[in-house]
Enzyme design. Structure first.
Site: not given
Ligand code: ADP
Length: 190
Positions: A14, A89, A128, A134, A146
């Site tokens: 994404k 989400r 990554r 991370r 996740r």
């Molecule tokens: P990825 O899609 O690769 O898991 P992101 O960078 O989008 O990584 O998100 C990393 C973390 O940030 C998620 O695992 C979650 O803990 C938190 N997070 C991101 N967006 C949301 C959201 N919309 N609602 C709740 N937690 C979120």
């Protein structure tokens, strides 16, 4: 104005695709994950709170995430449109996003999912993690957690957007350019 939601499991690409699409269509990219990581890096109160969830691979609570997203949209009143990456989400987040759009006389034009198999995604995330440092990308158990969060809380949103006639999906396996091309075709047909 065009507002897009990029949808997909962790590691689906994404962020990578949003970076191309934002240039191509002159959109503001909002990644909730990036905003959380920025806050963690800067030691803010929001960052400290978010870190406790992110480090376990859990979602951050809705109220916190929704308020943050609203603030990010409001920081950009001149935007030509938005790419929402990592938001919504959960159902509550999708409803809050629709409310925000209505309030601002805006709408979501499309939700586009990037599709890829779990095993491919786990490999990508572990790679990554080596580069980005991370913490949530370095441990397979956290990654699997996740995915569970995704399956339980985020996957139902496909139905939410299908009911609104806004759901599209593209194959997320291939070169970065090929995938940008697939996404651009969907956007061109909107
Ligand atoms: P990825 O899609 O690769 O898991 P992101 O960078 O989008 O990584 O998100 C990393 C973390 O940030 C998620 O695992 C979650 O803990 C938190 N997070 C991101 N967006 C949301 C959201 N919309 N609602 C709740 N937690 C979120």
């Amino acid at each position: 104005m065009i507002n897009l939601v990029l949808f997909g499991k962790p590691g689906a690409g994404k962020g990578t695709q949003a970076n191309f699409l934002k240039e191509k269509y002159n959109l503001k990219h909002i990644s909730t994950g990036d905003v959380f990581r920025y806050n963690i890096k800067n030691g803010t109160e929001l960052g400290t709170l978010a870190k406790s969830y992110i480090d376990k691979g859990d979602l951050v609570p809705d109220e916190v995430t929704i308020d943050m997203l609203k603030a990010e949209v409001e920081k950009n009143p001149e935007a030509n449109g938005f790419i929402f990456d990592g938001f919504p989400r959960t159902n509550a987040q999708a409803e809050a996003l629709d409310e925000l759009m209505t309030e601002k006389n805006m709408k979501i034009h499309a939700t586009i999912a990037l599709e890829a198999d779990d095993e491919v995604l786990i490999k990508r995330l572990l790679e990554r993690g080596k580069v980005s440092g991370r913490s949530d990308d370095q441990d397979e158990n956290k990654i699997r957690n996740r995915f569970e969060e995704y399956n339980e809380k985020t996957a139902p949103l496909m139905q939410y957007y299908k009911e609104q006639g806004k759901f599209h999906s593209v194959n997320g396996i291939g070169s970065i350019e090929e995938i940008t091309e697939r996404l651009s075709k969907v956007i061109a047909a909107l």
